[in-house]
Scaffold this motif. Structure first.
Motif, mmCIF file in Angstrom:
data_model
loop_
_atom_site.group_PDB
_atom_site.id
_atom_site.type_symbol
_atom_site.label_atom_id
_atom_site.label_comp_id
_atom_site.label_asym_id
_atom_site.label_seq_id
_atom_site.Cartn_x
_atom_site.Cartn_y
_atom_site.Cartn_z
ATOM 1 N N ARG A 1 0.818 -1.218 0.000
ATOM 2 C CA ARG A 1 0.000 0.000 0.000
ATOM 3 C C ARG A 1 0.849 1.264 0.000
ATOM 4 N NH1 ARG A 1 -3.168 -2.335 5.104
ATOM 5 N NH2 ARG A 1 -0.999 -3.030 5.382
ATOM 6 N N SER A 2 2.152 1.115 0.251
ATOM 7 C CA SER A 2 3.037 2.273 0.384
ATOM 8 C C SER A 2 4.125 2.306 -0.684
ATOM 9 C CB SER A 2 3.687 2.266 1.776
ATOM 10 O OG SER A 2 2.708 2.241 2.793
ATOM 11 N N LEU A 3 3.888 1.653 -1.794
ATOM 12 C CA LEU A 3 4.907 1.555 -2.837
ATOM 13 C C LEU A 3 5.392 2.916 -3.309
ATOM 14 C CD1 LEU A 3 3.308 -1.301 -4.975
ATOM 15 C CD2 LEU A 3 5.364 -1.503 -3.546
ATOM 16 N N PHE B 1 9.047 3.994 -4.956
ATOM 17 C CA PHE B 1 9.056 3.780 -6.401
ATOM 18 C C PHE B 1 8.240 4.864 -7.096
ATOM 19 C CE2 PHE B 1 9.295 -0.703 -4.773
ATOM 20 C CZ PHE B 1 10.587 -0.970 -5.205
ATOM 21 N N ASP B 2 8.728 5.283 -8.273
ATOM 22 C CA ASP B 2 7.929 6.159 -9.120
ATOM 23 C C ASP B 2 7.418 5.341 -10.308
ATOM 24 O OD1 ASP B 2 10.168 5.809 -10.690
ATOM 25 O OD2 ASP B 2 10.910 7.857 -10.453
ATOM 26 N N ALA B 3 6.824 6.034 -11.274
ATOM 27 C CA ALA B 3 6.205 5.340 -12.414
ATOM 28 C C ALA B 3 7.270 4.961 -13.435
ATOM 29 C CB ALA B 3 5.131 6.228 -13.041
ATOM 30 N N ARG B 4 8.067 3.947 -13.103
ATOM 31 C CA ARG B 4 9.198 3.601 -13.968
ATOM 32 C C ARG B 4 9.121 2.186 -14.529
ATOM 33 N NH1 ARG B 4 12.912 2.936 -8.775
ATOM 34 N NH2 ARG B 4 13.670 0.800 -9.023
ATOM 35 N N PHE B 5 8.132 1.404 -14.155
ATOM 36 C CA PHE B 5 8.107 0.000 -14.538
ATOM 37 C C PHE B 5 7.181 -0.255 -15.727
ATOM 38 C CE2 PHE B 5 9.363 -0.038 -10.069
ATOM 39 C CZ PHE B 5 10.495 -0.848 -10.125
#
Length: 230
Positions: free
Chosen positions: A94-96, A100-104
């Protein structure tokens, strides 16, 4: 009995006893991933509830550049022994967004992590997963198929250990998943409380989190949903 402490290295090791044949389990997940994840050359994938590394291993096997995350450092330690060259983060699903940002290109969750969340927490988890994806990135969620009553059974019985899983239904709100283990160290039982997620509820939550569902299937006792970030 309270829920098992998955931060305990010995309990994490006990849950790994489920896998009498690790490679065979990886192969089963490879087949699922081949049918539910796109082919992305040099694609990056976050296994956001990777546990001791089973689904992470499968994604790595088919060529993804993988990153593993889990709330249990003990489970991550076991994953790290199997795949030492992978980046790992200890973080709750719930705490990603904290790490992490929107990189995947893809994000996956396989196993009990989402059903273990408290009631009402699934949308938060899926929104956090969406926040880790590039536009058009892929999501794959695979959980137990709760549409039919899950039967108890012996999952392993060999010279290493006897492992039996029991599912105790407590009305429609929760299921106690009990793991009975017998090995050279003795007998013990661990329990986890699962909150059943129906296939329709899972699909609705995926849609609400900002995805377009591309495939829903049932295979190997799992419900698998594939989706694209929009």
């Amino acid at each position: 009995m309270s829920d098992a402490n998955l931060n305990d290295p010995q309990i994490a090791a006990d849950y790994d006893l489920i896998y009498a044949d690790w490679d065979a389990q990886v192969d089963r997940l490879v087949q699922i991933m081949n049918g539910h994840l796109p082919v992305v050359p040099d694609g990056t994938l976050l296994d956001c509830t990777c546990g001791s590394g089973l689904s992470l291993d499968a994604a790595h096997t088919i060529g993804w550049a993988v990153t593993g995350a889990d709330s249990s450092p003990a489970m991550l330690q076991r994953a790290r022994r199997r795949l030492p060259d992978v980046e790992y983060k200890t973080i709750d699903v719930r705490s990603l967004g904290q790490v992490f940002d929107a990189r995947f290109d893809a994000v996956i969750s396989v196993g009990n992590a989402l059903p273990m969340l408290s009631r009402g927490q699934l949308p938060m988890a899926l929104q956090a997963m969406r926040g880790c994806l590039k536009g058009g990135g892929a999501l794959m969620v695979a959980i137990r198929d709760f549409s039919e009553r899950i039967k108890s059974g012996v999952w392993r019985d060999d010279p290493v250990a006897r492992v039996q899983a029991r599912f105790v239904y407590q009305g429609g709100e929760s299921i106690v998943y009990a793991l009975d283990i017998s090995d050279s160290s003795g007998e013990r039982t661990h329990e986890l409380t699962l909150h059943p997620i129906s296939p329709l509820a899972l699909e609705a939550a995926v849609l609400a989190a900002g995805f377009r569902v591309t495939r829903t299937s049932r295979t190997g006792g799992r419900v698998v949903i594939a989706a694209t970030a929009i």
